[in-house]
Design an enzyme around this catalytic site. Sequence first.
Site, PDB file in Angstrom:
ATOM      1  N   LYS A   1      -7.882  -3.568  -1.752  1.00 35.24           N
ATOM      2  CA  LYS A   1      -7.151  -2.897  -0.975  1.00 35.24           C
ATOM      3  C   LYS A   1      -7.018  -1.486  -1.633  1.00 35.24           C
ATOM      4  O   LYS A   1      -6.772  -1.730  -2.861  1.00 35.24           O
ATOM      5  CB  LYS A   1      -5.778  -3.610  -0.760  1.00 35.24           C
TER       6      LYS A   1
ATOM      7  N   GLU B   1      -3.592  -6.639 -14.738  1.00 36.86           N
ATOM      8  CA  GLU B   1      -3.538  -5.525 -15.145  1.00 36.86           C
ATOM      9  C   GLU B   1      -2.082  -4.524 -14.703  1.00 36.86           C
ATOM     10  O   GLU B   1      -2.307  -3.516 -14.286  1.00 36.86           O
ATOM     11  CB  GLU B   1      -4.581  -4.997 -15.037  1.00 36.86           C
TER      12      GLU B   1
ATOM     13  N   CYS C   1      -1.898   4.129 -17.694  1.00 34.40           N
ATOM     14  CA  CYS C   1      -0.621   2.847 -18.009  1.00 34.40           C
ATOM     15  C   CYS C   1      -1.169   2.493 -19.874  1.00 34.40           C
ATOM     16  O   CYS C   1      -0.017   2.093 -20.439  1.00 34.40           O
ATOM     17  CB  CYS C   1      -1.752   0.881 -17.262  1.00 34.40           C
TER      18      CYS C   1
ATOM     19  N   GLU D   1       8.518   2.767 -17.942  1.00 30.82           N
ATOM     20  CA  GLU D   1       7.420   3.239 -18.034  1.00 30.82           C
ATOM     21  C   GLU D   1       7.284   4.980 -16.551  1.00 30.82           C
ATOM     22  O   GLU D   1       7.528   4.401 -16.291  1.00 30.82           O
ATOM     23  CB  GLU D   1       6.046   2.821 -17.091  1.00 30.82           C
TER      24      GLU D   1
HETATM   25  P1  ADP Z   1       1.809   2.603  -8.126  1.00 32.91           P
HETATM   26  O1  ADP Z   1       3.680   2.547  -9.228  1.00 32.91           O
HETATM   27  O2  ADP Z   1       0.807   2.624  -9.285  1.00 32.91           O
HETATM   28  O3  ADP Z   1       1.510   2.815  -7.785  1.00 32.91           O
HETATM   29  P2  ADP Z   1       1.957  -0.345  -7.454  1.00 32.91           P
HETATM   30  O4  ADP Z   1       2.087  -1.730  -8.237  1.00 32.91           O
HETATM   31  O5  ADP Z   1       3.243   0.298  -6.687  1.00 32.91           O
HETATM   32  O6  ADP Z   1       1.877   0.270  -8.497  1.00 32.91           O
HETATM   33  O7  ADP Z   1       1.124  -0.879  -6.359  1.00 32.91           O
HETATM   34  C1  ADP Z   1      -0.440  -0.046  -7.223  1.00 32.91           C
HETATM   35  C2  ADP Z   1      -0.271  -1.785  -5.679  1.00 32.91           C
HETATM   36  O8  ADP Z   1      -0.417  -2.222  -5.614  1.00 32.91           O
HETATM   37  C3  ADP Z   1      -1.273  -0.269  -4.250  1.00 32.91           C
HETATM   38  O9  ADP Z   1      -2.477  -1.004  -3.847  1.00 32.91           O
HETATM   39  C4  ADP Z   1       0.677  -0.821  -3.238  1.00 32.91           C
HETATM   40  O10 ADP Z   1      -0.345  -0.781  -2.217  1.00 32.91           O
HETATM   41  C5  ADP Z   1      -0.228  -2.355  -3.726  1.00 32.91           C
HETATM   42  N1  ADP Z   1       1.742  -2.660  -3.457  1.00 32.91           N
HETATM   43  C6  ADP Z   1       2.667  -2.381  -3.584  1.00 32.91           C
HETATM   44  N2  ADP Z   1       3.693  -3.186  -3.493  1.00 32.91           N
HETATM   45  C7  ADP Z   1       3.156  -4.706  -2.527  1.00 32.91           C
HETATM   46  C8  ADP Z   1       2.957  -5.893  -2.070  1.00 32.91           C
HETATM   47  N3  ADP Z   1       4.571  -5.923  -2.352  1.00 32.91           N
HETATM   48  N4  ADP Z   1       2.296  -6.651  -1.964  1.00 32.91           N
HETATM   49  C9  ADP Z   1       1.370  -6.896  -2.110  1.00 32.91           C
HETATM   50  N5  ADP Z   1       0.368  -5.675  -2.728  1.00 32.91           N
HETATM   51  C10 ADP Z   1       1.739  -4.148  -2.851  1.00 32.91           C
END
Ligand code: ADP
Length: 495
Positions: A185, A259, A294, A396
């Site tokens: 994804k 990660e 990160c 962060e």
């Molecule tokens: P960032 O703050 O770098 O955007 P996130 O952790 O919010 O990091 O997002 C990283 C990835 O995780 C993205 O592809 C986002 O769509 C996905 N993501 C966010 N929320 C969820 C969730 N509840 N379950 C699975 N994937 C998620």
Amino acid sequence: MASTSTAAAAQSIRSEKMFIDGAWVGAASGRELPVEAPGTRETIASIPRGGAEDIARAVKAAAQAFPAWRRVAPRDRGRMLQKIADAMEEKVEDLARILAEETGNAIRTQARGEARSAVDIMRYFGGLASELKGETIPLGEHVLSYTRREPIGVVGAIIPWNAPVALAALKIAPALCAGNTLVLKAAEDAPLGVLAMTRICEQFLPKGVLNVVTGLGEEAGAALSAHPTVRKLSFTGSTEVGKIIMRAAAERIVPVSLELGGKSPSIVYPDANEDWAVDGIIAAMRFTRQSQSCTAGSRLFLHADIFDSFLQKLADKTAKFKIGDPLDETSDIGAIINEKQFKKVCGYVEEGLNLPGSKLLVGGLPPKSGPLSKGYFAVPTIFANAANDWRLAREEIFGPVLVAIRWTDEADAIRMANDTHYGLAAYVWTKDIGRALRASHAIEAGWVQVNQGLGQFPGQSYGGVKQSGIGREHSLEGMLDSFTQRKNVTVNLAV
Ligand code: ADP
């Protein structure tokens, strides 16, 4: 007039598809999401808003492709990855432009390097296929006991927007090399480079081996992490979402690699009060990536004897960066990914400006007028006289806000460096190598660099401790540990 220009703008928006079971498709729901260019705040494309139904299709395709893919000789799988690397190399410039536009990362300082590193990652893992070997266990002359490294099955991988093409390569290459099939994804904010890369991969891989889905985290991401057929989860992103992924993995007892975030310390000793260390601190802080990394060395522990003079040099150099259009070769620094992040970064800067005792050395709030106000352009900002218990020093920020903290006693500096729930990267700056190594061993982090602030290279075992993550994925050992499972076979030869 207004409607004509709106129509013209609408025409220039690309409508992208996602890649499931060897075909380019829209979401089953027909819904789409806009992709915005952070440098201009204009919508540049639309992507499918994938949901549970799309994830189910992608996982099914990956599961169907798995039995044949795992039987492809590892060297042949590796050769396919190397062909992908060669084809990607020819398209580095295209990938770099897409990346710069969609992420806001400046093309010269970041996007081009990221596209090249994705090629490097594909090539590296492609060359490792023969290393998927097991061991024999010496149990005696009449016993043959050996261990095989087997693929796990369908891997579900979720990546963020900050280095999307490199991170996609870091999931695709080791997962596929080891014989797994994959549903990846992409991040909703930066899917275009990943889709362009997928168009290259498509030419060399059998149908269903790689599936790339777009959509929101809470919809497509959550459906992928909860899908019962997915046998391994590999996630790169925030610690907050990492916990959600780990809970989903716990429900089905599937292995998980995470990660996650960081708040990495840089410890500068008095003998490093020189230009090379100043340049190194800037590199470690990833200012030319808007610090959206990160591993950003965002807590700067400076020895009291050099505190003011070092910071002056640092401020002078930092103030010289040219911020602007990510696609302009002369820009050193581009834009923050989206409005939410931009506002979050501005919030931290505002908080720093209002903290009693804080001293703004360079930067501050972004300009409210002029060309930079058209995009999400933040300004590299350094606060002196910070304390390790400030929110700015604990959370962060994922933006260009550096806090400088004074130390006099080495043990105290290391204690402060370790006083965080993160443990991803760290940087130590001194020419006294014995001292540097003692400090490196005492710091709680998965990756410590001495006298340099570079990015990761394939082959380095990379990953975090504490709440920065679980597992290592950047190396041969990372591929073996994260994307294979061992099976022991023991044969009684006396029969
Ligand atoms: P960032 O703050 O770098 O955007 P996130 O952790 O919010 O990091 O997002 C990283 C990835 O995780 C993205 O592809 C986002 O769509 C996905 N993501 C966010 N929320 C969820 C969730 N509840 N379950 C699975 N994937 C998620």
